[in-house]
Design an enzyme around this catalytic site. Structure first.
Site, PDB file in Angstrom:
ATOM      1  N   HIS A  91       3.366   6.500  -7.004  1.00  0.00           N
ATOM      2  CA  HIS A  91       2.615   7.661  -7.511  1.00  0.00           C
ATOM      3  C   HIS A  91       3.534   8.886  -7.548  1.00  0.00           C
ATOM      4  CE1 HIS A  91      -1.644   9.710  -7.339  1.00  0.00           C
ATOM      5  NE2 HIS A  91      -1.051   9.855  -8.500  1.00  0.00           N
ATOM      6  N   HIS A 132       0.832  -1.203   0.000  1.00  0.00           N
ATOM      7  CA  HIS A 132       0.000   0.000   0.000  1.00  0.00           C
ATOM      8  C   HIS A 132       0.872   1.262   0.000  1.00  0.00           C
ATOM      9  CE1 HIS A 132      -3.645   2.364   1.277  1.00  0.00           C
ATOM     10  NE2 HIS A 132      -2.694   3.173   1.721  1.00  0.00           N
ATOM     11  N   GLU A 133       1.797   1.337   0.941  1.00  0.00           N
ATOM     12  CA  GLU A 133       2.640   2.523   1.030  1.00  0.00           C
ATOM     13  C   GLU A 133       3.548   2.642  -0.195  1.00  0.00           C
ATOM     14  OE1 GLU A 133       1.879   4.722   3.040  1.00  0.00           O
ATOM     15  OE2 GLU A 133       0.590   3.489   4.302  1.00  0.00           O
ATOM     16  N   HIS A 148       1.719   4.464  -2.892  1.00  0.00           N
ATOM     17  CA  HIS A 148       1.846   5.919  -2.739  1.00  0.00           C
ATOM     18  C   HIS A 148       3.202   6.386  -3.265  1.00  0.00           C
ATOM     19  CE1 HIS A 148      -1.798   6.832  -0.615  1.00  0.00           C
ATOM     20  NE2 HIS A 148      -1.520   6.073   0.428  1.00  0.00           N
TER      21      HIS A 148
END
Length: 678
Positions: free
Chosen positions: A472, A465-466, A469
């Protein structure tokens, strides 16, 4: 701290550097603003907007380092250095947001003939700035601006204090167990970690704390119900007014919550909004608070029957198989683990032994490389702790794309949770492209007893998940910092890439490449994977309504609640629970006091973003499912080009529609969650 030539100098930066460095950068920033707002400076991109962005970048990077060290090394010296300069920094940003001369320059650029010749990125930055000046109080009458500035400064201080209180309260509690029989059911890794913690503290026995790697396994595996109840109460009353035997009155976040809500309501009123929720949504995909609440309640309506079935099954199992006739919240994690073992014949502890850190990291990097045609390699950089590692992402030809730090283990001086932050953004400079740098932070248990660290499957999902980020930020292709990476992306779309990456933690081929048993080196067996897959949606109804509970509570607080009225914050969450929850905590539970997302972070009237973005991310992953390959090169290239690398250049909904060719649909999320048929 003033060396911006390359990577932050974590080997040299000291707390005493903060005040002189930030003071100088603030002075430089004010001088730059004075120069650029002078009538002699043309309202052009090169002379004004681009020059302002470039001129203030160093200040943003330096203060980012200070904020980062406050989060990962919250020792007294760094806390004091951060808090001493926080009001000054908040004042500077408020000044910028209220500077009518700046506002006039942006409006003049927006109306000029040059605007139509700007790139799409540059136009979006100008549009965003004009919008944000209103939110920054630029249009307020001059006599109101000092009050607005004071509100912004106080809010920043209260937010920092809120998080510090949670950390202090978390660190203050310790449960020392001297009788090993009380630890029946706990896996060896949890006992080993507790034994090491006790030795480090100079006490006999086993030391358990409220930090995630200690608290979670105890609640999940400890057979001793009294021990679970004590830990639960200590955790549930952190930073509250409740007498729990370890907290201090000055750590009570209750008064801070009330004051934060009062100030945000005043902020909204001054800006001409009806409530702070409207302020929050002004820059998001969602249009109105009512639309968000309708979305959440519609999801709750679909999920609650599944949640009610989940809790009924859990209570029946606890009664019939565990002898727990008066089921309590501190029994939930323990009974759920036992039920999952009984139903699917495996436990998270069994799975955890396969997720050894070196294999997980290698598997994560393999996913990144396969999806986006890049290479991830180890790199070198000054770091803030010996546990931190540094990596670089390159093109197949060896060109640098970006770099990132990875800080995986929990520490007493590190704030809880997991998060990504930026150290530097991508942009075009006079000499080429400045490459982005990111921080990836988690709070996993460190290696014990000479073995590599092992992660639960949930922790692996958190890491992915991190990293989403981070990607991105790192795979941005823009050339203007204001809309590069996560900059300029609507808050309720920021979670799309992170939640998208979570899907790869469930792919058989991926898990084969990222598992090696801690003792045998064996990869995850297919039979165990099949059990994990069957259990994937175990209690998904309960988990969904829990997220919706937090989201509705957050939105109602900032939309309908009057902090000066007779109702309390606890009244609001009690009402929300009666509406959507199936597991009601005791009346002394003080969840709001540790809800750092909305009171210590940036999610005020925005916590719904997780569920909103889940719809988007599940729908995006469905494109790969429809192609029949989670690494389909055509779909992967399109995802990179239309969503991941776009940053905030265009609205997130346009990004989504460019990728999927239509509006988002919740069907994929409901299907992935087992709440509609595949």
């Amino acid at each position: 701290m003033l060396d911006f030539s390359d990577l932050p100098r974590f080997d040299l930066i000291q707390p005493e550097h903060v005040k002189p460095a930030i003071t100088q950068l603030l002075a430089d920033g004010r001088a730059l603003v004075e120069k650029l707002t002078d009538d002699s400076t043309p309202a052009t991109w090169a002379d004004f907007a681009g020059a302002l962005s470039a001129g203030l970048e160093g200040f943003g990077r330096a203060w980012g380092v200070v904020g980062h060290l406050h989060s990962v090394n919250d020792v007294p010296a760094w806390r004091e250095a951060y808090n001493e300069m926080l009001p000054e920094v908040s004042r500077f940003y408020t000044e910028l947001g209220q500077n009518l001369k700046l506002f006039d320059k942006y409006r003049a650029l927006r109306k000029s003939a040059e605007y139509s010749t700007l790139t799409a990125e540059q136009q979006k930055i100008v549009d965003n700035e004009v919008r944000d000046f209103r939110l920054g109080g630029a249009e307020l009458p001059e006599d109101q601006k000092p009050r607005f500035q004071a509100i912004m400064e106080e809010l920043s201080q209260l937010s920092a204090k809120f998080s510090e209180n949670i950390l202090d309260a978390t660190n203050a509690f310790a449960e020392i167990v001297s009788d090993e029989s009380l630890l029946a059911g706990l896996p060896d890794y949890a006992k080993d970690a507790a034994r090491e913690a006790a030795e480090k503290a100079g006490v006999e026995g086993w030391k358990f704390t409220l930090h995630a790697p200690s608290y979670g396994p105890l609640m999940q595996y400890a057979e001793n119900r009294d021990l679970r109840a004590r830990m639960y109460r200590a955790y549930a009353t952190r930073a509250a007014e409740i007498d729990n035997g370890y907290s201090k009155p000055e750590w009570d976040n209750g008064p801070l919550i009330k004051r934060i809500l009062e100030l945000k309501a005043e902020d909204a009123q001054m800006l001409g909004f009806n409530n702070f929720a409207e302020v929050s949504l002004y820059t998001k995909m969602a249009d109105t608070p009512a639309q968000v609440l309708d979305f959440l309640r519609d999801m709750a309506k679909k999920a609650k029957p599944f949640a009610e079935k989940d809790i009924a099954e859990l209570k029946a199992f606890a009664k019939d198989e565990l002898g727990i006739t008066d089921f309590q919240p501190w029994d939930a994690a323990y009974a759920s683990e036992k039920l999952m073992q009984a139903r699917y014949a495996f436990s998270e502890q069994e799975v955890k032994q396969y997720f050894t850190e070196p294999k997980v990291i290698a598997g994560l990097f393999q996913v990144i490389e396969s999806l986006f045609t890049v290479k991830v390699k180890e790199d070198k950089a000054p770091v803030w702790h010996e546990d931190v590692r540094f990596y670089r992402i390159e093109t197949p030809a060896g060109e640098l794309v970006g770099q990132f730090y990875m800080d995986l283990y929990a520490r007493e001086t590190k704030r809880g949770g997991a998060w990504m932050d930026e150290a530097r953004s991508r942009k075009r400079t006079a000499t080429g492209i400045q490459k982005p740098i990111a921080y990836l932070n988690c709070n996993f248990a460190r290696p014990v007893a000479g073995k590599p660290a092992t992660f639960t499957h949930d922790e692996v999902i958190t890491l992915f998940h991190e990293t989403g980020h981070g990607l991105h930020h790192l795979l941005a292709r823009g050339e203007e910092m204001g809309v590069s990476g996560i900059h300029g992306v609507e808050w309720d779309a920021v979670e799309l890439p992170s939640q998208f990456m979570e899907n790869y933690c469930w792919e058989w081929d991926v898990l084969q490449g990222m598992t090696a048993h801690a003792d045998t080196g064996e990869t995850l067996p297919r039979v165990l994977y099949d059990k994990m897959l069957a259990a994937r949606n175990f209690q998904s109804g309960m988990m969904t309504v829990r997220q919706i509970e937090f989201s509705i509570f957050d939105m109602r607080l900032h939309y309908e609640f009057d902090p000066k009225g007779t109702s309390t914050v606890m009244d609001v969450i009690d009402e929300v629970r009666r509406e959507v929850a199936v597991l009601i905590p005791p009346e002394w539970h003080r969840f709001p006091n540790s809800f750092s997302h909305i009171f210590g972070g940036g999610y005020a009237a925005g916590y719904y973003s997780y569920k909103w973005a889940e719809v988007l991310s599940a729908d995006c992953y469905a494109a790969f499912e429809e192609a029949g390959d989670p690494f389909d090169p055509v779909v992967g290239k399109r995802f990179l080009e239309e969503i991941l690398s776009r940053g905030g250049e265009r609205p997130a909904l346009e990004n989504f529609k460019a990728f999927r060719g239509r509006e988002p649909s919740p069907d994929a999320l409901l299907r992935h969650s087992g709440m509609i048929a595949a």
